[in-house]
Every structure is written in structure tokens, then in C-alpha cells.
Design an enzyme around this catalytic site. Structure first.
Site, PDB file in Angstrom:
ATOM      1  N   HIS A 124       1.018  -1.212   0.039  1.00  0.00           N
ATOM      2  CA  HIS A 124       0.161  -0.018   0.084  1.00  0.00           C
ATOM      3  C   HIS A 124       0.856   1.224  -0.155  1.00  0.00           C
ATOM      4  CE1 HIS A 124      -3.182   2.952   1.037  1.00  0.00           C
ATOM      5  NE2 HIS A 124      -4.003   1.903   0.507  1.00  0.00           N
ATOM      6  N   ASP A 163      -7.953  -5.056  -0.193  1.00  0.00           N
ATOM      7  CA  ASP A 163      -8.396  -6.050  -1.174  1.00  0.00           C
ATOM      8  C   ASP A 163      -8.206  -7.518  -1.107  1.00  0.00           C
ATOM      9  OD1 ASP A 163      -9.995  -3.934  -2.473  1.00  0.00           O
ATOM     10  OD2 ASP A 163      -8.080  -3.274  -3.507  1.00  0.00           O
TER      11      ASP A 163
HETATM   12  N1  ACO Z   1       4.177  -7.906  -4.752  1.00  0.00           N
HETATM   13  C1  ACO Z   1       5.580  -7.642  -5.034  1.00  0.00           C
HETATM   14  N2  ACO Z   1       6.136  -6.742  -4.695  1.00  0.00           N
HETATM   15  C2  ACO Z   1       5.795  -5.551  -4.529  1.00  0.00           C
HETATM   16  C3  ACO Z   1       4.274  -5.284  -4.347  1.00  0.00           C
HETATM   17  C4  ACO Z   1       3.604  -6.823  -4.713  1.00  0.00           C
HETATM   18  N3  ACO Z   1       2.220  -6.726  -4.317  1.00  0.00           N
HETATM   19  N4  ACO Z   1       3.869  -4.289  -4.115  1.00  0.00           N
HETATM   20  C5  ACO Z   1       5.051  -3.570  -4.041  1.00  0.00           C
HETATM   21  N5  ACO Z   1       6.208  -4.331  -4.104  1.00  0.00           N
HETATM   22  C6  ACO Z   1       7.477  -3.922  -4.307  1.00  0.00           C
HETATM   23  C7  ACO Z   1       7.834  -3.252  -5.454  1.00  0.00           C
HETATM   24  O1  ACO Z   1       8.327  -4.098  -6.416  1.00  0.00           O
HETATM   25  C8  ACO Z   1       9.116  -2.187  -4.787  1.00  0.00           C
HETATM   26  O2  ACO Z   1      10.069  -2.784  -4.943  1.00  0.00           O
HETATM   27  P1  ACO Z   1      11.693  -2.284  -5.015  1.00  0.00           P
HETATM   28  O3  ACO Z   1      11.923  -1.239  -3.893  1.00  0.00           O
HETATM   29  O4  ACO Z   1      12.597  -3.465  -4.954  1.00  0.00           O
HETATM   30  O5  ACO Z   1      11.578  -1.923  -6.276  1.00  0.00           O
HETATM   31  C9  ACO Z   1       8.583  -2.016  -3.304  1.00  0.00           C
HETATM   32  O6  ACO Z   1       7.807  -3.038  -3.229  1.00  0.00           O
HETATM   33  C10 ACO Z   1       7.830  -0.636  -3.328  1.00  0.00           C
HETATM   34  O7  ACO Z   1       6.658  -0.821  -4.218  1.00  0.00           O
HETATM   35  P2  ACO Z   1       6.039   0.327  -5.209  1.00  0.00           P
HETATM   36  O8  ACO Z   1       5.380  -0.105  -6.300  1.00  0.00           O
HETATM   37  O9  ACO Z   1       7.279   1.482  -5.260  1.00  0.00           O
HETATM   38  O10 ACO Z   1       5.008   0.972  -3.951  1.00  0.00           O
HETATM   39  P3  ACO Z   1       3.880   1.909  -4.417  1.00  0.00           P
HETATM   40  O11 ACO Z   1       3.654   2.723  -3.109  1.00  0.00           O
HETATM   41  O12 ACO Z   1       4.131   2.868  -5.548  1.00  0.00           O
HETATM   42  O13 ACO Z   1       2.738   0.995  -4.806  1.00  0.00           O
HETATM   43  C11 ACO Z   1       0.946  -0.477  -4.693  1.00  0.00           C
HETATM   44  C12 ACO Z   1       1.572   0.684  -3.796  1.00  0.00           C
HETATM   45  C13 ACO Z   1       0.641   0.107  -5.991  1.00  0.00           C
HETATM   46  C14 ACO Z   1      -0.311  -0.598  -3.878  1.00  0.00           C
HETATM   47  C15 ACO Z   1       1.743  -1.620  -4.810  1.00  0.00           C
HETATM   48  O14 ACO Z   1       2.155  -2.318  -3.438  1.00  0.00           O
HETATM   49  C16 ACO Z   1       0.953  -3.094  -5.863  1.00  0.00           C
HETATM   50  O15 ACO Z   1       1.128  -2.790  -6.896  1.00  0.00           O
HETATM   51  N6  ACO Z   1       0.193  -3.702  -5.019  1.00  0.00           N
HETATM   52  C17 ACO Z   1      -0.516  -4.938  -5.645  1.00  0.00           C
HETATM   53  C18 ACO Z   1      -1.701  -4.073  -6.166  1.00  0.00           C
HETATM   54  C19 ACO Z   1      -2.909  -3.854  -5.030  1.00  0.00           C
HETATM   55  O16 ACO Z   1      -2.944  -4.695  -4.062  1.00  0.00           O
HETATM   56  N7  ACO Z   1      -3.482  -2.619  -5.018  1.00  0.00           N
HETATM   57  C20 ACO Z   1      -4.512  -2.281  -4.111  1.00  0.00           C
HETATM   58  C21 ACO Z   1      -3.952  -1.492  -3.294  1.00  0.00           C
HETATM   59  S1  ACO Z   1      -5.044  -0.853  -1.900  1.00  0.00           S
HETATM   60  C22 ACO Z   1      -6.315   0.251  -2.810  1.00  0.00           C
HETATM   61  O17 ACO Z   1      -6.004   0.829  -3.783  1.00  0.00           O
HETATM   62  C23 ACO Z   1      -7.616   0.034  -2.212  1.00  0.00           C
END
Ligand code: ACO
Length: 427
Positions: free
Chosen positions: A306, A363
Site C-alpha cells: 500500500h 482488497d
Molecule cells: N508484490 C511484490 N512486490 C511488491 C508489491 C507486491 N504486491 N508491492 C510492492 N512491491 C515492491 C516493489 O516491487 C518495490 O520493490 P523495489 O523497492 O525493490 O523496487 C517496492 O515493493 C515498493 O513498491 P512500489 O510499487 O514502489 O510502491 P507504491 O507505493 O508505488 O505502490 C501499490 C503501492 C500500487 C499498492 C503496490 O504495492 C502494488 O502494486 N500492490 C499490488 C496491487 C494492489 O493490491 N493494489 C491495491 C492497493 S489498496 C487500494 O487501492 C484500495
């Protein structure tokens, strides 16, 4: 604490005031940055940028706190019903009985949708995703309610608000009924808001409708848990579109489109599809954990991570408990619940996830409940939109009442410098 932040650039010092929120969040007020220093800030994804001051929702991602208008989400989910929370978010206080009765009656009064709207729905193919249909229908609603656009008085706003709250469940139910080849229906004024929504979604022709209390309670709680989440992607979209004075319904329609994406509300559908995929593949959660960690593999653990919560998502905690209760009450056994729990356990002990502070989000378990309630997977994000509607409205209303300026970010241009035009023959 210092009352100003000092910026030094090109040998000159600039001072900017500090704004402190009611929960001691600190922001540097850079409204005069460009005028005074000729600079802008660069922050793609707005990871460090506050777009507004807001008195609606407080969340602390480090401590896992979420409050609507000061009330803890745990208390509201346990003790309030959805319409009370809708009122609270929009108007700032929990309603007394008289206020709630009036609000409910006003919504009921507006809970019919023009018959002509059915023709618009008819034009969509059955294969259309319900979120696209819902966004289009919400936009189409403007044509039938033109007075909802130019709203400048509080009274005009109130009328537009009760209209959309009344009509939105009808539109949502119709998107599902169209997919399931069921006749388009209308609500029943004698039922509560959530039961009425459920009836419109599930009522079968020629059969009398009877709701299970456990189902309605679970639905009510899910709607409350999704009701607002401060400046997330869809809410920021609603405020941005609303800032041009495009009107409430147009702003909500844009918010629905923003919510649709799998990185936002669309994640609830993506989670179930992922869990189903893991089950079909033999249920080896470890294999999918490795995929999620592999930077060369586009697979992400959907429902994990998140932008703001870096400890736990308090909504996920409530939903996980609720998933166990609801499935128990309904006597549903869903093997993907075990897969979800297995994934969660592994992730919480895994260095990659621990280091990046990736925890289950709202979610991760919600789809399992929706499925147990008989809601088709493609409708999951529509359920999210039904819950988020009051948050979008509250944020839109706050933005209008505070007379916020039109949203218009700046950019750092990185394209070509001026070049001479070449006629077609010499390119
Ligand atoms: N699975 C694996 N790795 C992940 C995940 C995941 N679900 N989420 C983040 N990471 C990793 C990224 O690859 C990144 O790694 P790095 O630092 O080595 O590059 C690090 O964790 C940070 O991730 P970001 O994408 O930079 O974090 P951001 O804050 O931009 O994104 C998000 C948050 C979009 C929710 C992300 O965690 C994601 O894509 N999760 C899966 C989709 C999801 O569940 N979305 C619902 C969110 S809740 C809502 O909107 C109601």
C-alpha cells in the site's frame, strides 16, 4: 518546532511557512515557491505532496490508524450502519435520529432512474466490464438531471448529493442484471439502503425476495470499510475533475474510471483471479511468492502493499475476521481462503516483504467475502465503488466549499528544444 522551512538555492535563502495538521502532520507550504524562487517541486506519483488540507479522514500508515471524522474505523465497522457513515463523512457529524430519517427519506425520494437510461444500458455488449458501464451510466445520468451540474449553493449541492446516493445502487445493480440477463428492476422503499441494493442485484423474476441478515450485515460492513481513504487515486481524480466545476456526477464518473485499475480498486478482482490461478496450478504458494519477488517476472502479489500503510492496513484486519465469520455463518467452504491465509503467513515471514513493509491491504480478503455472498468477480470493483461513493462526495463537497482553485500541476519539460518545421517532402 520551527515555524518556517528554509530553502537555499543559487546562494539565496527562501523561507516557507510550516502547516501543522490536527494530528501533528507537518507540511511545507510552498504556494509562493515559484513566484519567489522560480522553482517548482518534482514528485511523480505525489509520494510527498499534499494536494489539499482536509478534515474528513485521518490515516497513519505507520501506526495502522484509519479514522473518519475522528471516529475509529473499528468502531464504525462494528457499531454504525452504512447510511450513518455516509452522513458522517459528508456532513462531519454522526446524524441524530431526526437527521438520519430526513436524509434517508430524501435519498429514497431520489432512488428512481429514468426509464430512458435503460436504452443506454441496452447499447452495451454483455461482455462489457461493469466498471466501464457504471462510469458511463453515471455520466449519462447528468443528461437526465441537468440541475445537478451548476451547483454553487449548499442546497444545490445537497440535492445533487441525495440524487446520486439514491440512483447509484440502481445503476450498479443494473450493470450486474444486464450481464446475468435479468430484467432491469427498481428498488423497494420499505427496505434499508443496503438491503435494497442487495434486492435490486439478486431479485429473480417471479420469486419473492428474502435477504439473509448475515449477508446484509456483511455487505454493510464492507461498504463502511471502503467509504473513504483520503487522497487516494480515485478521490484525487474526483477532486481534480470537480475543481474545474464539471459537476458532481461527472466527477464521480471519472473517479469510477480511476478506481477500476488493478493497482487501485481493481485489485479485489485481481486478487481472486490470482488466488484461483494459484489453486489451479496446484496450490503451491511458495512458488508464487518466488515469482512475486523476481524482478524479471511481472507477477505481483495482488492485495499486498500500500502506498500509505507501512505497518498493516486496519481494514484488512477487520475484513479477515469478517471473512472467517461470514463464511462460517453461510456454511461456505472456499479453498482460496486457505490459499490466501497461506500466502499471508509466508509473506509476513519473508525478508523481501518485511523489508519493503508489504502487508495485506483491504482488497486481499474482501473478494473472498464478496464471492461467498454470491457476487460475481467482475462486480467486485463495483462493490468498492458503492462503498467509496460517500467518500468521493464528501471530498468533492469539501473542495467546493473551500473554494479550492482548479487543479493544474506543473511539469519539468524534457522534450526537444525549438526546431524548424520541415515540409512533408523533406522529412
Ligand atoms: N508484490 C511484490 N512486490 C511488491 C508489491 C507486491 N504486491 N508491492 C510492492 N512491491 C515492491 C516493489 O516491487 C518495490 O520493490 P523495489 O523497492 O525493490 O523496487 C517496492 O515493493 C515498493 O513498491 P512500489 O510499487 O514502489 O510502491 P507504491 O507505493 O508505488 O505502490 C501499490 C503501492 C500500487 C499498492 C503496490 O504495492 C502494488 O502494486 N500492490 C499490488 C496491487 C494492489 O493490491 N493494489 C491495491 C492497493 S489498496 C487500494 O487501492 C484500495
Amino acid at each position: 518546532m520551527s515555524k518556517v522551512a528554509t530553502l537555499e538555492f543559487d546562494g539565496k535563502k527562501y523561507e516557507f511557512p510550516i502547516t501543522v495538521g490536527s494530528e501533528d502532520e507537518i507540511g511545507i507550504d510552498i504556494k509562493k515557491l515559484r513566484a519567489e524562487a522560480g522553482l517548482i517541486t518534482l514528485d511523480p506519483g505525489f509520494k510527498n505532496t499534499g494536494s489539499c488540507e482536509s478534515a474528513i479522514t485521518f490515516l497513519d500508515g505507520e501506526k495502522g490508524i484509519l479514522r473518519y471524522r475522528g471516529y475509529a474505523i473499528e468502531d464504525l465497522a462494528e457499531k454504525a450502519d452504512f447510511l450513518e457513515v455516509v452522513y458522517l463523512l459528508i456532513f462531519g457529524e454522526l446524524p441524530n435520529k431526526q437527521q438520519l430519517d430526513k436524509f434517508t427519506a430524501d435519498i429514497k425520494e431520489e432512488s428512481h432512474v429514468d426509464e430512458e437510461m435503460k436504452k443506454i444500458l441496452d447499447g452495451f455488449p454483455k461482455s462489457a466490464h461493469p466498471m466501464g458501464v457504471l462510469s458511463s451510466l453515471t455520466s449519462a445520468l447528468i443528461a437526465f438531471n441537468p440541475s445537478s451540474v451548476d451547483v454553487s449553493s449548499e442546497e444545490d449541492m445537497y440535492n445533487a448529493i441525495v440524487k446520486i446516493i439514491g440512483k447509484f445502487p440502481v445503476l450498479a445493480a443494473w450493470t450486474m442484471r444486464k450481464k446475468n440477463s435479468l430484467p432491469l428492476n427498481h428498488g423497494d422503499d420499505t427496505l434499508g439502503y443496503v438491503e435494497n441494493l442487495h434486492k435490486m442485484m439478486f431479485e429473480k423474476p417471479g420469486k419473492s425476495y428474502k435477504a439473509d441478515k448475515a449477508v446484509i450485515d456483511a455487505l454493510d460492513k464492507l461498504l463502511i470499510l471502503h467509504a473513504d481513504h483520503e487522497q487516494n487515486c480515485s478521490t484525487s481524480t474526483v477532486r481534480m475533475v470537480g475543481s474545474s466545476h464539471a459537476g458532481l456526477f461527472a466527477s464521480i464518473s471519472a473517479g469510477i474510471s480511476a478506481l477500476w485499475g488493478p493497482l487501485h480498486g481493481g485489485a479485489n478482482q485481481a486478487v481472486i483471479e490470482m488466488l484461483e490461478g494459484i489453486k489451479k496450478d496446484g496450490g503451491d504458494t511458495h512458488k508464487f511468492m518466488q515469482k512475486a519477488k523476481d524482478k524479471d517476472d511481472p507477477f505481483r502479489l495482488m492485495g499486498f502493499g500500500h502506498r500509505v500503510y507501512k505497518n498493516f492496513d486496519p481494514r484488512a484486519k477487520i475484513i479477515k475476521k469478517s471473512a472467517d465469520e461470514v463464511l462460517g455463518q453461510l456454511g461456505v467452504e472456499d479453498p482460496v481462503l486457505d490459499i490466501a491465509k497461506g500466502l499471508e503467513k509466508e509473506a509476513l515471514e519473508d525478508d523481501y516483504f518485511v523489508k519493503r513493509k508489504l502487508y495485506p491491504n483491504v482488497d486481499f480478503y474482501s473478494g473472498i467475502i464478496y464471492r461467498a455472498l454470491g457476487i460475481p468477480v467482475e462486480m467486485f470493483t463495483v462493490m468498492f465503488a458503492l462503498g467509496r461513493l460517500p467518500g468521493w462526495i464528501a471530498q468533492w463537497r469539501e473542495m467546493r466549499l473551500r473554494k479550492e482553485p482548479i487543479g493544474r500541476p506543473r511539469q519539468i519539460y524534457t522534450g526537444e528544444n525549438h526546431r524548424d518545421f520541415k515540409p512533408l517532402g523533406s522529412r
